[in-house]
Write a protein that holds these residues in place. Structure first.
Motif, PDB file in Angstrom:
ATOM      1  N   ASN A   1       0.852  -1.178   0.000  1.00  0.00           N
ATOM      2  CA  ASN A   1       0.000   0.000   0.000  1.00  0.00           C
ATOM      3  C   ASN A   1       0.900   1.244   0.000  1.00  0.00           C
ATOM      4  N   PRO A   2       0.678   2.178  -0.940  1.00  0.00           N
ATOM      5  CA  PRO A   2       1.523   3.385  -0.983  1.00  0.00           C
ATOM      6  C   PRO A   2       1.520   4.171   0.325  1.00  0.00           C
ATOM      7  N   ILE A   3       0.413   4.112   1.057  1.00  0.00           N
ATOM      8  CA  ILE A   3       0.350   4.832   2.326  1.00  0.00           C
ATOM      9  C   ILE A   3       1.291   4.197   3.345  1.00  0.00           C
ATOM     10  N   GLN A   4       1.402   2.850   3.321  1.00  0.00           N
ATOM     11  CA  GLN A   4       2.354   2.168   4.203  1.00  0.00           C
ATOM     12  C   GLN A   4       3.781   2.634   3.897  1.00  0.00           C
ATOM     13  N   VAL A   5       4.067   2.778   2.624  1.00  0.00           N
ATOM     14  CA  VAL A   5       5.417   3.159   2.205  1.00  0.00           C
ATOM     15  C   VAL A   5       5.770   4.548   2.715  1.00  0.00           C
ATOM     16  N   GLN A   6       4.816   5.453   2.728  1.00  0.00           N
ATOM     17  CA  GLN A   6       5.102   6.833   3.105  1.00  0.00           C
ATOM     18  C   GLN A   6       5.663   6.957   4.518  1.00  0.00           C
ATOM     19  N   LYS A   7       5.288   6.042   5.417  1.00  0.00           N
ATOM     20  CA  LYS A   7       5.836   6.140   6.778  1.00  0.00           C
ATOM     21  C   LYS A   7       7.348   5.900   6.783  1.00  0.00           C
TER      22      LYS A   7
ATOM     23  N   THR B   1       9.399  -3.263  -3.541  1.00  0.00           N
ATOM     24  CA  THR B   1       8.469  -2.417  -4.285  1.00  0.00           C
ATOM     25  C   THR B   1       9.160  -1.141  -4.751  1.00  0.00           C
ATOM     26  N   LEU B   2       9.891  -0.498  -3.852  1.00  0.00           N
ATOM     27  CA  LEU B   2      10.577   0.743  -4.214  1.00  0.00           C
ATOM     28  C   LEU B   2      11.622   0.497  -5.295  1.00  0.00           C
ATOM     29  N   GLU B   3      12.241  -0.672  -5.276  1.00  0.00           N
ATOM     30  CA  GLU B   3      13.251  -0.984  -6.290  1.00  0.00           C
ATOM     31  C   GLU B   3      12.633  -1.159  -7.676  1.00  0.00           C
ATOM     32  N   GLN B   4      11.321  -1.302  -7.748  1.00  0.00           N
ATOM     33  CA  GLN B   4      10.625  -1.410  -9.035  1.00  0.00           C
ATOM     34  C   GLN B   4      10.230  -0.042  -9.601  1.00  0.00           C
ATOM     35  N   LEU B   5      10.459   1.012  -8.847  1.00  0.00           N
ATOM     36  CA  LEU B   5      10.126   2.347  -9.343  1.00  0.00           C
ATOM     37  C   LEU B   5      10.947   2.664 -10.591  1.00  0.00           C
ATOM     38  N   PRO B   6      10.400   3.509 -11.460  1.00  0.00           N
ATOM     39  CA  PRO B   6      11.181   3.911 -12.639  1.00  0.00           C
ATOM     40  C   PRO B   6      12.393   4.744 -12.241  1.00  0.00           C
ATOM     41  N   GLU B   7      13.414   4.724 -13.084  1.00  0.00           N
ATOM     42  CA  GLU B   7      14.635   5.508 -12.831  1.00  0.00           C
ATOM     43  C   GLU B   7      14.352   6.957 -13.194  1.00  0.00           C
TER      44      GLU B   7
ATOM     45  N   VAL C   1       5.779   9.515  -5.655  1.00  0.00           N
ATOM     46  CA  VAL C   1       6.216   8.163  -5.302  1.00  0.00           C
ATOM     47  C   VAL C   1       4.992   7.260  -5.165  1.00  0.00           C
ATOM     48  N   SER C   2       3.977   7.719  -4.470  1.00  0.00           N
ATOM     49  CA  SER C   2       2.746   6.932  -4.289  1.00  0.00           C
ATOM     50  C   SER C   2       2.102   6.608  -5.630  1.00  0.00           C
ATOM     51  N   LYS C   3       2.047   7.596  -6.512  1.00  0.00           N
ATOM     52  CA  LYS C   3       1.448   7.395  -7.833  1.00  0.00           C
ATOM     53  C   LYS C   3       2.216   6.328  -8.603  1.00  0.00           C
ATOM     54  N   ALA C   4       3.554   6.404  -8.567  1.00  0.00           N
ATOM     55  CA  ALA C   4       4.390   5.421  -9.281  1.00  0.00           C
ATOM     56  C   ALA C   4       4.201   4.017  -8.699  1.00  0.00           C
TER      57      ALA C   4
END
Length: 64
Positions: free
Chosen positions: A5-11, A41-47, A56-59
């Motif tokens: 969940n993007p909200i979990q990531v934000q913490k 999950t973060l490692e899958q973000l685009p460069e 970040v949440s949108k991505a």
């Protein structure tokens, strides 16, 4: 792979200075104690450079 969940990531991104590149975001999350699932999950973000936490949440929402 199911993403987190993007909200979990934000913490784990609290205190992050933007704009930030993916590598900086991953490193910051690790330093805040992010678990393996969040890091993967973060490692899958685009460069690219992210301007805000919302970017970040949108991505994350676009990761399949």
């Amino acid at each position: 792979m199911a993403t987190v969940n993007p909200i979990q990531v934000q913490k784990f991104l609290a205190g992050m200075h933007y704009p930030a590149k993916k590598d900086e975001i991953v490193k910051h999350a690790k330093s805040k104690g992010a678990d393996d699932k969040v890091v993967q999950t973060l490692e899958q973000l685009p460069e690219e450079s992210f301007q805000t936490p919302a970017d970040v949440s949108k991505a994350i929402g676009q990761i399949e």
